[in-house]
Scaffold this motif. Structure first.
Motif, PDB file in Angstrom:
ATOM      1  N   PHE A  71       1.172  -1.454   0.176  1.00 24.49           N
ATOM      2  CA  PHE A  71       0.087  -0.361  -0.165  1.00 24.49           C
ATOM      3  C   PHE A  71       0.483   1.057   0.360  1.00 24.49           C
ATOM      4  O   PHE A  71       2.457   1.129   0.564  1.00 24.49           O
ATOM      5  CB  PHE A  71      -1.078  -0.411   0.960  1.00 24.49           C
ATOM      6  N   GLN A  72       0.445   2.827  -0.470  1.00 27.33           N
ATOM      7  CA  GLN A  72       0.816   3.426  -0.802  1.00 27.33           C
ATOM      8  C   GLN A  72       0.120   3.934  -0.200  1.00 27.33           C
ATOM      9  O   GLN A  72      -1.030   4.798  -0.199  1.00 27.33           O
ATOM     10  CB  GLN A  72       1.951   4.112  -1.603  1.00 27.33           C
ATOM     11  N   LYS A  73       0.761   5.905   0.639  1.00 26.48           N
ATOM     12  CA  LYS A  73      -0.215   6.920   0.829  1.00 26.48           C
ATOM     13  C   LYS A  73       0.598   8.519   0.645  1.00 26.48           C
ATOM     14  O   LYS A  73       1.528   7.857   1.013  1.00 26.48           O
ATOM     15  CB  LYS A  73      -0.905   7.284   2.361  1.00 26.48           C
ATOM     16  N   ARG A  74       0.321   8.894  -0.689  1.00 24.40           N
ATOM     17  CA  ARG A  74      -0.045  10.438  -0.410  1.00 24.40           C
ATOM     18  C   ARG A  74       0.393  11.294   0.501  1.00 24.40           C
ATOM     19  O   ARG A  74      -0.636  11.035   1.111  1.00 24.40           O
ATOM     20  CB  ARG A  74       0.417  11.242  -1.921  1.00 24.40           C
ATOM     21  N   LEU A  75       1.545  12.084   1.185  1.00 24.10           N
ATOM     22  CA  LEU A  75       1.262  12.688   2.466  1.00 24.10           C
ATOM     23  C   LEU A  75       1.378  14.273   2.047  1.00 24.10           C
ATOM     24  O   LEU A  75       1.498  14.315   1.060  1.00 24.10           O
ATOM     25  CB  LEU A  75       2.254  12.484   3.358  1.00 24.10           C
TER      26      LEU A  75
END
Length: 141
Positions: free
Chosen positions: A137-141
């Motif tokens: 998973f990835q999330k842009r902050l």
């Protein structure tokens, strides 16, 4: 984790030597107060080699923080400490100029999967470790 039906973290992993290694590399972080540790995780800014061979696609190729071995003390589970730990990792990343947060978990770790969904992480694919496949998973902050 076995009691909750997950196959992740079996056969002695993570072991004390994994935690000692985290600490010696500066990765070990805790959330707690002066008398108690509520959550622990390895917060890594050096990358993760397994992430180079994703079956899928990351959202971007920017530098990222990765969180491994997030654990919450049994006596404080379901009180928001995992969420708070994740939010503090994101704040730490932003303070360092890092705008991407990656994590992986086992397909049957319902607690982590639910947490990642609630924090708006995006499923990017599958990665492989010697111990098996994990959902990335990835999330842009």
């Amino acid at each position: 984790m076995r009691r909750r039906g997950s196959l992740q973290w079996q056969n002695g992993y993570p072991a004390p030597e994994n935690i000692r290694n985290d600490i010696s590399h500066g990765y070990g972080y805790v959330l707690g107060d002066n008398s108690s540790v509520w959550a622990y995780g390895a917060v890594v800014f050096d990358g993760e080699s397994a992430y180079n061979d994703i079956q899928g696609e990351w959202l971007d190729d920017h530098p990222y923080v990765v969180l491994h071995r997030l654990a919450v003390a049994d006596e404080v589970k379901r009180r928001g400490f995992a969420r708070e730990f994740m939010q503090r990792v994101a704040e730490l990343a932003l303070e360092r100029g890092i705008s991407s947060f990656r994590v992986d978990t086992n397909y049957d770790n319902e607690y982590m999967l639910r947490l990642l969904r609630s924090l708006n992480f995006i499923r990017c694919g599958i990665i492989r470790y010697d111990s098996g496949e994990r959902i990335a998973f990835q999330k842009r902050l």
